[in-house]
Design a protein around this motif. Structure first.
Motif, PDB file in Angstrom:
ATOM      1  N   ILE A  69     -12.084  11.000  10.504  1.00  0.00           N
ATOM      2  CA  ILE A  69     -12.273  11.001   9.056  1.00  0.00           C
ATOM      3  C   ILE A  69     -11.370   9.956   8.414  1.00  0.00           C
ATOM      4  N   ASN A  70     -10.107   9.961   8.791  1.00  0.00           N
ATOM      5  CA  ASN A  70      -9.173   8.982   8.224  1.00  0.00           C
ATOM      6  C   ASN A  70      -9.576   7.553   8.578  1.00  0.00           C
ATOM      7  N   GLN A  71     -10.064   7.344   9.794  1.00  0.00           N
ATOM      8  CA  GLN A  71     -10.501   6.008  10.203  1.00  0.00           C
ATOM      9  C   GLN A  71     -11.712   5.563   9.396  1.00  0.00           C
ATOM     10  N   TRP A  72     -12.639   6.495   9.143  1.00  0.00           N
ATOM     11  CA  TRP A  72     -13.813   6.162   8.327  1.00  0.00           C
ATOM     12  C   TRP A  72     -13.363   5.723   6.941  1.00  0.00           C
ATOM     13  N   VAL A  73     -12.451   6.462   6.359  1.00  0.00           N
ATOM     14  CA  VAL A  73     -11.944   6.125   5.027  1.00  0.00           C
ATOM     15  C   VAL A  73     -11.302   4.742   5.045  1.00  0.00           C
ATOM     16  N   ALA A  74     -10.464   4.485   6.036  1.00  0.00           N
ATOM     17  CA  ALA A  74      -9.775   3.196   6.127  1.00  0.00           C
ATOM     18  C   ALA A  74     -10.761   2.048   6.321  1.00  0.00           C
ATOM     19  N   THR A  75     -11.846   2.293   7.034  1.00  0.00           N
ATOM     20  CA  THR A  75     -12.822   1.250   7.339  1.00  0.00           C
ATOM     21  C   THR A  75     -13.802   1.005   6.192  1.00  0.00           C
ATOM     22  N   HIS A  76     -14.233   2.066   5.530  1.00  0.00           N
ATOM     23  CA  HIS A  76     -15.331   1.950   4.564  1.00  0.00           C
ATOM     24  C   HIS A  76     -14.931   1.910   3.096  1.00  0.00           C
ATOM     25  N   ALA A  78     -12.527   0.200   0.514  1.00  0.00           N
ATOM     26  CA  ALA A  78     -11.548  -0.863   0.293  1.00  0.00           C
ATOM     27  C   ALA A  78     -11.365  -1.054  -1.200  1.00  0.00           C
ATOM     28  N   PRO A  79     -10.217  -1.435  -1.650  1.00  0.00           N
ATOM     29  CA  PRO A  79      -9.019  -1.601  -0.845  1.00  0.00           C
ATOM     30  C   PRO A  79      -8.442  -0.248  -0.451  1.00  0.00           C
ATOM     31  N   PRO A  80      -7.645  -0.235   0.600  1.00  0.00           N
ATOM     32  CA  PRO A  80      -7.057   1.041   1.028  1.00  0.00           C
ATOM     33  C   PRO A  80      -6.221   1.659  -0.091  1.00  0.00           C
ATOM     34  N   ARG A  81      -6.340   2.934  -0.253  1.00  0.00           N
ATOM     35  CA  ARG A  81      -5.599   3.663  -1.284  1.00  0.00           C
ATOM     36  C   ARG A  81      -4.420   4.377  -0.657  1.00  0.00           C
ATOM     37  N   ALA A  82      -3.439   4.658  -1.443  1.00  0.00           N
ATOM     38  CA  ALA A  82      -2.206   5.277  -0.950  1.00  0.00           C
ATOM     39  C   ALA A  82      -2.458   6.626  -0.274  1.00  0.00           C
ATOM     40  N   ASP A  83      -3.388   7.394  -0.794  1.00  0.00           N
ATOM     41  CA  ASP A  83      -3.615   8.741  -0.271  1.00  0.00           C
ATOM     42  C   ASP A  83      -4.719   8.812   0.781  1.00  0.00           C
ATOM     43  N   ALA A  84      -5.204   7.673   1.252  1.00  0.00           N
ATOM     44  CA  ALA A  84      -6.341   7.661   2.162  1.00  0.00           C
ATOM     45  C   ALA A  84      -6.089   8.443   3.446  1.00  0.00           C
ATOM     46  N   ASP A  85      -4.867   8.436   3.948  1.00  0.00           N
ATOM     47  CA  ASP A  85      -4.579   9.140   5.194  1.00  0.00           C
ATOM     48  C   ASP A  85      -4.486  10.653   5.012  1.00  0.00           C
ATOM     49  N   ALA A  86      -4.612  11.135   3.793  1.00  0.00           N
ATOM     50  CA  ALA A  86      -4.586  12.578   3.528  1.00  0.00           C
ATOM     51  C   ALA A  86      -5.976  13.194   3.590  1.00  0.00           C
ATOM     52  N   VAL A  87      -7.026  12.384   3.622  1.00  0.00           N
ATOM     53  CA  VAL A  87      -8.393  12.904   3.547  1.00  0.00           C
ATOM     54  C   VAL A  87      -8.710  13.816   4.727  1.00  0.00           C
TER      55      VAL A  87
END
Length: 148
Positions: A69-76, A78-87
């Motif tokens: 899930i976190n990888q999908w967020v990071a890939t799809h 952009a730009p990366p958001r600060a809280d993206a790794d919390a999804v």
């Protein structure tokens, strides 16, 4: 099932996540990958309850799904958001709370209304946290203090 998803890449809203937890969506071609993975997390949490001997195996798979899930967020997104790794972790927490509340609901003769209410309130809190996080990650809206 169409929940009015925007045409641009985004994350499913809490309605879609809830539907995936309940096995209403997340298994059909074209369903958002995050709903597919949320549905898989729900199955793992349910299996964890009935097969305690498989906890280590199940938890390893949950960690993998959270990372996907976190990888999908990071890939799809952009730009990366600060809280993206919390999804991913928030999705897993929401699923866990829902499955816990569902379990209490099935055993309602053995639990108090207060406990049941508390469990579903936690689901509601995490659904709100999901909505806030989606707004932060997709739209760049800052989360309310203490919510993401």
């Amino acid at each position: 099932m169409d929940f009015g998803r925007k045409s641009r890449p985004g994350l499913p809203d809490w309605h879609e996540v809830s539907a995936a937890i309940r096995y209403v969506t997340g298994d059909k071609p074209g369903d958002h990958l995050v709903t597919r993975w949320t549905r898989a997390l729900a199955q793992l949490h349910r299996t964890r309850r009935v097969s305690p001997e498989r906890v280590d195996e199940i938890d390893r798979r949950r960690v993998e799904l959270v990372a996907l899930i976190n990888q999908w967020v990071a890939t799809h997104l952009a730009p990366p958001r600060a809280d993206a790794d919390a999804v991913g972790p928030v999705a897993d927490a929401l699923v866990a709370a829902y499955v816990d509340a569902e379990s209490l609901l099935m055993a309602r003769d053995e639990v108090t209304g207060e406990i049941l209410h508390s469990a579903w309130s936690q689901v509601g809190y995490l659904a709100t946290q999901w909505a806030d996080l989606v707004a932060a990650v997709v739209d760049g809206q800052p989360c309310p203090p203490g919510r993401c």
